[in-house]
Scaffold this active site. Sequence first.
Site: not given
Ligand SMILES: NC(=O)c1ccc[n+]([C@@H]2O[C@H](COP(=O)([O-])OP(=O)(O)OC[C@H]3O[C@@H](n4cnc5c(N)ncnc54)[C@H](OP(=O)(O)O)[C@@H]3O)[C@@H](O)[C@H]2O)c1
Length: 222
Positions: A123, A136
């Site tokens: 991130s 975070y």
């Molecule tokens: N969205 C943003 O703005 C953003 C920006 C920068 C970086 N990121 C990073 O990108 C990555 C993906 O984010 P996203 O926005 O796609 O998140 P998201 O839509 O909230 O999806 C989160 C994912 O993580 C899985 N997860 C959560 N807790 C878990 C656990 N205990 N064990 C295994 N899997 C788990 C969830 O599985 P379930 O479906 O089973 O809950 C889901 O597939 C993260 O590392 C986040 O920090 C996101």
Amino acid sequence: MTDTHDTGSADLPVALVTGGSRGIGAAVVADLSRTHRVIAWSSGDADLADPASIAGAVADLGLERLDVLVHSAGLAWDTPVQSTDWEGWERMFRVNVFGVAELTRLLLPALRAAHGTLVTINSGSGHRSAPTMSQYCGTKFALRAFTDALREEERGRVRVSSVHPGRVDTDMQVALQESRGNTDYDGSLYVRPESVAAAVRFAVDTTEESIIEEITVRPVRG
Ligand SMILES: NC(=O)c1ccc[n+]([C@@H]2O[C@H](COP(=O)([O-])OP(=O)(O)OC[C@H]3O[C@@H](n4cnc5c(N)ncnc54)[C@H](OP(=O)(O)O)[C@@H]3O)[C@@H](O)[C@H]2O)c1
């Protein structure tokens, strides 16, 4: 049950994507499925907060070779330091850092056997900390430290890439904006998950002699 997006041949290279059920991870699964046999994990396949769950899921896979490992699963929430508690620190570090480290450790032999590529979805918060984001950003700084160390340890064996998105239009961003009182969510202001998947694809497809060490993908509007 592990969701396998089998694109046809057992001879295809194999990719495992954590967080593959939603958001960025789901976009990575869709993109890699064009060229790989992709195993998409949700929290139901392996709870990354629990080492026994990770070990069981890896054993069930029985992989001798793994071409691509993408760590996309993650947690994020806002908490001012005054309101943090021990459990919150522990929960976020377990999923965002410890789970990544443990899953990597268990799969390194298979990645080495394939001269594979490992990608962490980090991130902008892995470079800059901000108010209410100590937990975070703490996990993402730690993830960058882990990724940088691993890259040097595995240089010449496994390629290690770090992808740093800004705000992305996913459930995570919706929840963050809601918690900040933004009742007028407009996903078009943010990076599309497919654009992050394109950065992962760039890292995976890079030629044999090179590593894409770090990529940043930010919204045009900052
Ligand atoms: N969205 C943003 O703005 C953003 C920006 C920068 C970086 N990121 C990073 O990108 C990555 C993906 O984010 P996203 O926005 O796609 O998140 P998201 O839509 O909230 O999806 C989160 C994912 O993580 C899985 N997860 C959560 N807790 C878990 C656990 N205990 N064990 C295994 N899997 C788990 C969830 O599985 P379930 O479906 O089973 O809950 C889901 O597939 C993260 O590392 C986040 O920090 C996101």
